[in-house]
Design a protein around this motif. Structure first.
Motif, PDB file in Angstrom:
ATOM      1  N   TYR A 140       0.839  -1.195   0.000  1.00 54.60           N
ATOM      2  CA  TYR A 140       0.000   0.000   0.000  1.00 54.60           C
ATOM      3  C   TYR A 140       0.878   1.250   0.000  1.00 54.60           C
ATOM      4  N   ALA A 144       1.197   4.255  -2.764  1.00 50.49           N
ATOM      5  CA  ALA A 144       1.085   5.658  -2.370  1.00 50.49           C
ATOM      6  C   ALA A 144       2.308   6.456  -2.813  1.00 50.49           C
ATOM      7  N   SER A 147       2.029   7.346  -6.452  1.00 51.02           N
ATOM      8  CA  SER A 147       1.119   8.477  -6.642  1.00 51.02           C
ATOM      9  C   SER A 147       1.775   9.785  -6.211  1.00 51.02           C
ATOM     10  N   TYR A 148       2.527   9.727  -5.123  1.00 50.51           N
ATOM     11  CA  TYR A 148       3.262  10.903  -4.645  1.00 50.51           C
ATOM     12  C   TYR A 148       4.272  11.355  -5.700  1.00 50.51           C
ATOM     13  N   THR A 210      -4.309   5.836  -5.864  1.00 49.01           N
ATOM     14  CA  THR A 210      -3.901   5.043  -4.700  1.00 49.01           C
ATOM     15  C   THR A 210      -5.055   4.171  -4.211  1.00 49.01           C
ATOM     16  N   CYS A 214      -4.939   0.065  -4.171  1.00 52.88           N
ATOM     17  CA  CYS A 214      -5.165  -0.678  -2.926  1.00 52.88           C
ATOM     18  C   CYS A 214      -6.333  -1.641  -3.082  1.00 52.88           C
ATOM     19  N   LEU A 345      -3.009  10.449   1.568  1.00 49.39           N
ATOM     20  CA  LEU A 345      -2.594   9.086   1.250  1.00 49.39           C
ATOM     21  C   LEU A 345      -2.469   8.243   2.513  1.00 49.39           C
ATOM     22  N   ILE A 349      -4.417   4.652   3.207  1.00 47.66           N
ATOM     23  CA  ILE A 349      -3.745   3.414   3.623  1.00 47.66           C
ATOM     24  C   ILE A 349      -4.307   2.913   4.947  1.00 47.66           C
TER      25      ILE A 349
END
Length: 362
Positions: A140, A144, A147-148, A210, A214, A345, A349
């Motif tokens: 996860y 993230a 995506s960051y 994200t 997930c 994010l 998570i």
């Protein structure tokens, strides 16, 4: 029966180690039949680490021939290379601009995204066999971090690359549209609206991607690799103006560095996506590429090449930006956005970790 044989050697019919009543330990490495289903990778038959491993055993495994060893090294070596390159950009480039100058804030955002992506991938691949819950948590975090990184790339584009495009210059686009299409429109407002929406839209995309990745680890997802590949491609749409610039104007002549490295980056990404979705070559010959040469390793290599080209043209964009900066980036429009994204994010998570469904199709 086969089940009785498994009980004699100390594993269940699903390949899970049995409790204390059957204390026989698992070997350091084992086949796909002797690990929980959630750990089995498509067409990878051997080279699995025994479960559960301790943190020390996980770290030691990076020097042993397992099916995760090269997954680690194909991102750890690029991590060191990019760390060296960004240190040179910030501290050793010889520019008059100090590393803490506002003009470099977008580069800090981008660099943190690149380094975090590679660092989290290394961590996930090394420590993925600690437990089911920690495996899910690490991947996860891996999603993230991607995506960051995607949002950090958009921040760098927004300040260093987009201002130099004729496509986003109303003084160029208004007469261009009138001459080519015969539309008597003023592009000033449209371009201003686009500039105002780029970062908020990229922010929403980062959070949404994200969430989708997930969710792909749960049982409802039949094609997790295809879904994740599609989701990771979505933030790349933020670079569409560069592609349109090359179609409408002479980008090759005006900025050959951006043109060459931009399209080569996307070629590497297409190749990486092909291996990630197709599971070639292990699909063709299961068991032959368990340790060296399977698709996830190739995916890592071509992903590294794509980011290498991206760093090259982002650095060139920074150089042109510093020659005549249109406006100084603000803290809230760069680092502030990144910090807010980290919070969002983290909440995503946390929500998924509270869900008991774990299905790890990497």
């Amino acid at each position: 029966s086969f089940r009785k044989v498994l009980l004699l050697v100390g594993v269940s019919s699903r390949g899970c180690p049995l409790p204390a009543a059957f204390p026989r330990p698992c070997p350091p490495m084992t086949g796909h039949s002797f690990v929980p289903d959630d750990f089995v990778e498509c067409f990878i038959l051997s080279g699995y680490r025994r479960l559960p491993c301790t943190a020390q055993e996980c770290l030691a495994s990076v020097l042993k021939p397992t099916n995760e060893t090269l997954n680690f090294w194909t991102h750890f070596i690029p991590l060191l290379l990019f760390l060296s390159r960004f240190c040179r950009l910030f501290f050793l480039s010889g520019r008059d601009v100090p590393f803490h100058h506002p003009w470099l804030l977008p580069l800090w955002c981008y660099a943190s995204g690149v380094l975090l992506t590679f660092a989290m991938s290394c961590t996930a691949h090394v420590f993925s066999c600690l437990s089911l819950r920690l495996r899910a948590a690490f991947f996860y975090l891996d999603y993230a971090s991607i995506s960051y990184y995607g949002f950090g790339s958009t921040v760098a584009y927004y300040y260093y690359l987009l201002p130099g495009l004729s496509l986003l210059d109303a003084r160029v686009m208004t007469p261009y549209v009138q001459q080519r299409l015969g539309w008597h429109v003023d592009c000033t407002r449209l371009i201003a609206a686009y500039r105002a929406l780029v970062l908020p839209v990229a922010f929403v995309l980062a959070v949404a991607c994200t969430v989708a990745c997930c969710k792909s680890r749960t049982d409802w997802c039949a094609y997790p690799f295809a879904l994740r590949t599609f989701v990771f491609v979505m933030p790349l749409s933020m670079a569409c103006p560069i592609m349109l610039e090359s179609w409408l104007f002479d980008l090759r002549g005006e900025n050959p560095t951006l043109f060459v490295h931009f399209y080569r980056r996307y070629f590497w990404l297409v190749v990486a996506a092909f291996f990630n979705v197709s599971k070639i070559p292990e699909r063709i010959q299961p068991g032959l590429f368990d340790i060296i040469g399977h698709s996830h390793q190739l995916f890592h290599i071509f992903t590294f090449l794509s980011i290498y080209d991206q760093v090259y043209y982002v650095e060139e964009g920074l150089r042109q930006f510093l020659q005549a900066p249109p406006a100084a980036p603000t803290f809230s429009g760069t680092v502030g956005y990144m910090l807010l994204l980290v919070v969002c994010l983290g909440l995503v998570i946390r929500k998924f970790l509270n869900n008991t469904e774990f299905c790890s199709k990497k």
